[in-house]
Motif scaffolding. Structure first.
Motif: not given
Length: 210
Positions: A1-9, A60-64
């Motif tokens: 899947m294509k996954i975005a992770v925000v506030a990634a650090n 597909d997914v964004v992780v906050d």
């Protein structure tokens, strides 16, 4: 899947990214600092509140993974998660929230929480209440596919990855040792399980070391 992770650090975010890459997913990290401290090869320098719909298209997914202990920024737990929800409304992209344990219920009637208990540390109340507010705001939304994953009460930053964890619902759940604990590493694995199984739409669930 294509996954975005925000506030990634952040610490949890980095472990989620590492686990996602290990499982073969295509991960893009979004952070507001120039330094990419994650294992993601794709890194976008952008604050959460500067993100636009087009930034998150195709995922597909964004992780906050936003979190703060700064007293003047507590409201941002809700502001940032609602901003992401606005960007993803009426799309098939799922929003996974790295949640808190303070809002887990401690009675069957769901009138008492971990944070309302007499032994809850006073210094932790502001962040627990702020994260509960963000969850309550998400509960009102039927226009976005959100899932809120609460950790156990004892969330151990440097704990090992045991692979021994179990999911629960809205109530604080204790293991066979009468403990509520989980490591960041096991939480990250659990987050990826939730991402991959595609369940728990518009639900808050929890995870604890079994």
């Amino acid at each position: 899947m294509k996954i975005a992770v925000v506030a990634a650090n952040g610490k949890v975010a980095r472990k989620v990214i590492t686990e996602a890459i290990k499982r073969g997913h295509d991960v893009t990290a979004f952070g507001r600092h120039k330094e990419n401290n994650t294992d993601a090869s794709k890194y976008v320098i952008k604050d959460i509140l500067d993100l636009k719909k087009e930034d998150l298209e195709g995922f597909d997914v964004v992780v906050d993974a936003f979190g703060t202990w700064a007293s003047e920024a507590m409201h941002l737990h809700t502001v940032t998660s609602q901003h992401l929800a606005d960007l993803l409304e009426h799309t098939n992209t799922r929003l996974l929230i790295v949640g808190g344990a303070g809002s887990l219920y401690t009675n069957k009637e769901h009138t008492e929480t971990v944070a309302s208990g007499p032994d809850f540390p006073h210094d932790w109340l502001p962040v627990a209440n702020a994260m509960a507010d963000s969850l309550n705001a998400l509960r009102k939304r039927n226009d976005v596919h959100w899932t809120y994953l609460s950790p156990a009460a004892n969330f151990v930053a440097d704990g090992e990855a045991t692979g021994k964890y179990a999911f629960a619902g809205e109530e604080l759940t204790l293991n066979k040792n009468n403990e509520s604990t989980i490591s960041y590493a096991d939480y990250a694995s659990a987050m990826l399980d939730v991402i991959e199984n595609g369940q728990h739409d518009k639900e808050r669930i929890s995870v604890y070391a079994d």
